[in-house]
Design a protein around this motif. Structure first.
Motif, PDB file in Angstrom:
ATOM      1  N   MET A  40       0.850  -1.188   0.000  1.00  0.00           N
ATOM      2  CA  MET A  40       0.000   0.000   0.000  1.00  0.00           C
ATOM      3  C   MET A  40       0.885   1.236   0.000  1.00  0.00           C
ATOM      4  SD  MET A  40      -2.577  -1.362   2.959  1.00  0.00           S
ATOM      5  CE  MET A  40      -1.281  -2.284   3.816  1.00  0.00           C
ATOM      6  N   THR A  41       0.505   2.220  -0.792  1.00  0.00           N
ATOM      7  CA  THR A  41       1.185   3.515  -0.762  1.00  0.00           C
ATOM      8  C   THR A  41       0.192   4.552  -0.265  1.00  0.00           C
ATOM      9  OG1 THR A  41       0.671   3.871  -3.101  1.00  0.00           O
ATOM     10  CG2 THR A  41       2.843   2.957  -2.584  1.00  0.00           C
ATOM     11  N   ASP A  42       0.718   5.624   0.298  1.00  0.00           N
ATOM     12  CA  ASP A  42      -0.161   6.609   0.919  1.00  0.00           C
ATOM     13  C   ASP A  42      -0.998   7.358  -0.120  1.00  0.00           C
ATOM     14  OD1 ASP A  42       1.394   9.614   0.762  1.00  0.00           O
ATOM     15  OD2 ASP A  42       2.609   7.828   0.426  1.00  0.00           O
ATOM     16  N   PHE A  43      -2.232   7.593   0.241  1.00  0.00           N
ATOM     17  CA  PHE A  43      -3.142   8.434  -0.526  1.00  0.00           C
ATOM     18  C   PHE A  43      -3.238   9.784   0.186  1.00  0.00           C
ATOM     19  CE2 PHE A  43      -7.331   9.615  -2.237  1.00  0.00           C
ATOM     20  CZ  PHE A  43      -7.069   9.442  -3.588  1.00  0.00           C
ATOM     21  N   SER A  44      -3.174   9.695   1.496  1.00  0.00           N
ATOM     22  CA  SER A  44      -3.027  10.855   2.366  1.00  0.00           C
ATOM     23  C   SER A  44      -2.526  10.308   3.696  1.00  0.00           C
ATOM     24  CB  SER A  44      -4.351  11.594   2.548  1.00  0.00           C
ATOM     25  OG  SER A  44      -5.232  10.839   3.333  1.00  0.00           O
ATOM     26  N   GLY A  45      -2.007  11.174   4.503  1.00  0.00           N
ATOM     27  CA  GLY A  45      -1.534  10.694   5.796  1.00  0.00           C
ATOM     28  C   GLY A  45      -0.549  11.640   6.423  1.00  0.00           C
ATOM     29  N   GLU A  46       0.054  11.154   7.487  1.00  0.00           N
ATOM     30  CA  GLU A  46       0.988  11.975   8.246  1.00  0.00           C
ATOM     31  C   GLU A  46       2.234  12.313   7.429  1.00  0.00           C
ATOM     32  OE1 GLU A  46       3.799  11.285  12.109  1.00  0.00           O
ATOM     33  OE2 GLU A  46       1.779  10.473  12.207  1.00  0.00           O
ATOM     34  N   SER A  47       2.684  11.368   6.625  1.00  0.00           N
ATOM     35  CA  SER A  47       3.925  11.541   5.878  1.00  0.00           C
ATOM     36  C   SER A  47       3.734  11.073   4.438  1.00  0.00           C
ATOM     37  CB  SER A  47       5.024  10.712   6.554  1.00  0.00           C
ATOM     38  OG  SER A  47       6.221  10.793   5.834  1.00  0.00           O
ATOM     39  N   TYR A  48       4.162  11.897   3.493  1.00  0.00           N
ATOM     40  CA  TYR A  48       4.118  11.493   2.089  1.00  0.00           C
ATOM     41  C   TYR A  48       5.172  10.428   1.826  1.00  0.00           C
ATOM     42  CZ  TYR A  48       1.266  15.617   1.140  1.00  0.00           C
ATOM     43  OH  TYR A  48       0.278  16.550   1.127  1.00  0.00           O
ATOM     44  N   TRP A  49       5.067   9.788   0.660  1.00  0.00           N
ATOM     45  CA  TRP A  49       6.049   8.796   0.201  1.00  0.00           C
ATOM     46  C   TRP A  49       6.182   7.639   1.192  1.00  0.00           C
ATOM     47  CZ3 TRP A  49       8.165  14.029   0.150  1.00  0.00           C
ATOM     48  CH2 TRP A  49       7.940  14.679  -1.060  1.00  0.00           C
ATOM     49  N   THR A  50       5.039   7.107   1.602  1.00  0.00           N
ATOM     50  CA  THR A  50       5.011   6.001   2.548  1.00  0.00           C
ATOM     51  C   THR A  50       4.610   4.713   1.829  1.00  0.00           C
ATOM     52  OG1 THR A  50       4.450   7.438   4.407  1.00  0.00           O
ATOM     53  CG2 THR A  50       3.907   5.108   4.641  1.00  0.00           C
ATOM     54  N   LEU A  51       5.329   3.648   2.129  1.00  0.00           N
ATOM     55  CA  LEU A  51       4.990   2.306   1.654  1.00  0.00           C
ATOM     56  C   LEU A  51       4.708   1.450   2.882  1.00  0.00           C
ATOM     57  CD1 LEU A  51       4.865  -0.094  -0.381  1.00  0.00           C
ATOM     58  CD2 LEU A  51       7.327  -0.348  -0.016  1.00  0.00           C
TER      59      LEU A  51
END
Length: 107
Positions: A40-51
């Motif tokens: 899963m990769t971030d769509f929104s969240g605390e930190s961008y560029w998250t896997l």
């Protein structure tokens, strides 16, 4: 049953190369009978560029065996090492989450 989540916060613009490494690693793990991960990769969240890579395992003992490469052939182990070479250069930080899966309904 346990759910293991590996969370990686990548350097800017480096999530796609890490996803590709995990996709290749996933093929080797499935071949070795270690199950398949969901990526899963971030769509929104605390930190961008998250896997986030998650997978299920029956126990901590089985997880430890998987982390030691049990079930993989020598060729698979070498391919795994080749694929993951340099992955630290793609990430800023990461952590592991381990959850016990509970029944959704009481019988």
């Amino acid at each position: 049953m346990l759910l293991i989540r590996e969370v990686f916060h990548c350097k800017p613009g480096k999530v796609r190369p890490l996803v590709e490494k995990f996709q290749a690693m996933n093929r080797i793990m499935a071949k070795a009978g270690q199950g398949k991960m969901r990526l899963m990769t971030d769509f929104s969240g605390e930190s961008y560029w998250t896997l986030v890579a998650d997978f299920e395992t029956p126990s901590m003992a089985e997880f430890e065996k998987m982390m030691q490469g049990q079930g993989m052939s020598e060729a698979d182990t070498k391919e795994f090492e080749r694929i993951m070479e340099g992955y630290h250069d793609l990430i800023e930080s990461g952590h592991r989450e381990i959850y016990k899966l509970e029944a959704a309904t009481k019988e």
